[in-house]
Write an enzyme that holds these catalytic residues in place. Structure first.
Site, PDB file in Angstrom:
ATOM      1  CE  LYS A 226       6.789   5.143   0.486  1.00 40.78           C
ATOM      2  NZ  LYS A 226       5.818   4.525  -0.438  1.00 40.78           N
ATOM      3  NE  ARG A 268      -0.137   7.228   3.194  1.00 41.30           N
ATOM      4  CZ  ARG A 268       0.862   6.762   3.941  1.00 41.30           C
ATOM      5  NH1 ARG A 268       2.103   6.760   3.453  1.00 41.30           N
ATOM      6  NH2 ARG A 268       0.645   6.311   5.161  1.00 41.30           N
TER       7      ARG A 268
END
Length: 291
Positions: A226, A268
Site C-alpha cells: 500500500k 492479506r
C-alpha cells in the site's frame, strides 16, 4: 478441497492454532499493484493456484478496484470478470474468497464455489449482502472504510482512530449477526489504507492489540504494497522517491509480522510465500518461548 463446512463456514478452519494467509488476485485493469496482469481468466486462475501452492489458505478474487479514486464497476462487468476465475480456482481445489460489495456478485461467486465474502463496505453499500452470507452459510470479512473508494483519501479525519474503528467494527458485527450470520463465520478488518493517512495507518498497527482484545472475531490485516508503505520508505528508510508497489514487499512483510505478533489471525498479501514462512517462524518462536 476448498474450505467449505457442510453447514456453516468457521474461521477456525482457516486460522486456528496458526494464523492464516490470504493471497490476492485482482481481475481488474486498474488495481494499484497488479491491475491488468490477470484480466485473462486463465492467467488469474494460474496466479491463484500458485498462491495456494505457496501456502495461502484463501485466494481473494476481486473484479472491482477499491484503490483511492477508483471508479465503480457495473454488476454485469464484475460478474463477467470474477465468476470464471472463481469457478476455475474452485475446480482446482483452491479455497476462494470474493472481494465485492455487491450482493448479486457475492451470490454468483458462492454458487461458483467461493467460501468467503470479503466486503470492504462491511455490508453498508448493499445490506442484503449480509443476508446472502447468512443464507449460504459462508464466511464474511467486514472492513472499516471512511467514505467510499472515490473519496476516502480526500480528507480522512478521526478523533481517536483506534476507538472509532473498533466501535465501527463492533457495530458491523452486530449488524451481521442480526442479519443471521453465524458469529463464527465473521472476521473483521481495520481497513489499513482505506480512508486513512500515514499516521492513521501507523496508529492502527501500533495499537492493533486493542482492537483484537475488544472484538470477539478474528482480525485480518491487509497492508500489502500500500501507498503508505512507499511514503514511509521514502521518508524514513531513505529511498529516493516512493518505491513502486512491487518494490514494497519487504515493508509488507514487516508490517504483516508486526500485526500477527499483536494478535491478527490473518494477513492479506500479494506474495504469499514470504508471509506463510513468517507465520511458521513466528509460531515456532512462540512455542519455544512457551517451552
Amino acid at each position: 478441497m476448498p474450505i467449505r463446512s457442510a453447514t456453516v463456514f468457521r474461521w477456525t478452519e482457516v486460522c486456528g492454532a496458526r494464523p492464516g494467509v490470504t493471497g490476492i488476485v485482482n481481475v481488474t485493469p486498474d488495481s494499484f499493484s497488479d491491475g491488468g496482469r490477470f484480466l485473462d481468466a486463465d492467467a488469474a486462475v494460474a496466479r491463484g493456484v500458485a498462491l495456494a501452492a505457496a501456502g495461502a489458505a484463501l485466494v481473494d478474487v476481486g473484479g472491482e478496484s477499491t484503490r483511492p479514486g477508483a471508479e465503480p464497476v457495473g454488476e454485469a462487468e464484475e460478474l463477467r470478470r470474477v465468476v470464471p476465475v472463481v469457478t476455475g480456482l474452485t475446480e482446482a481445489g483452491v479455497s476462494v474468497s470474493i472481494d465485492t460489495t455487491k450482493a448479486a456478485v457475492a451470490a454468483a461467486a458462492i454458487d461458483a464455489g467461493a467460501s468467503v465474502v470479503n466486503d470492504v463496505s462491511a455490508g453498508r453499500f448493499e445490506p442484503e449482502i449480509l443476508a446472502v452470507v447468512a443464507e449460504r452459510g459462508v464466511g464474511v470479512v467486514l472492513m472499516h472504510m471512511q467514505g467510499e473508494p472515490r473519496t476516502m483519501q480526500d480528507a480522512p479525519d478521526y478523533d481517536d482512530i483506534v476507538a472509532e474503528v473498533a466501535s465501527f467494527l463492533a457495530a458491523r458485527l452486530d449488524a451481521a449477526v442480526t442479519a443471521g450470520v453465524d458469529p463464527g463465520a465473521c472476521c473483521v478488518d481495520p481497513g489499513v489504507g482505506f480512508g486513512k493517512t500515514v499516521d492513521h495507518n501507523l496508529a492502527l498497527l501500533a495499537r492493533l492489540d486493542e482492537i483484537v482484545e475488544r472484538l470477539d472475531a478474528p482480525v485480518l490485516v491487509g497492508t500489502s504494497r500500500k501507498r503508505f508503505l512507499g511514503t514511509i520508505l521514502r521518508d524514513v528508510a531513505g529511498d529516493v522517491g516512493e518505491p513502486p508497489p512491487d518494490q514494497r514487499d519487504d515493508a509488507t512483510l514487516a508490517t504483516s509480522v508486526w500485526a500477527l505478533d499483536r494478535g491478527a489471525r490473518m494477513v492479506r498479501v500479494h506474495d504469499a510465500r514470504p508471509a506463510v514462512r513468517a507465520v511458521a517462524l513466528l509460531d515456532a518462536m512462540r512455542h519455544a518461548d512457551a517451552a
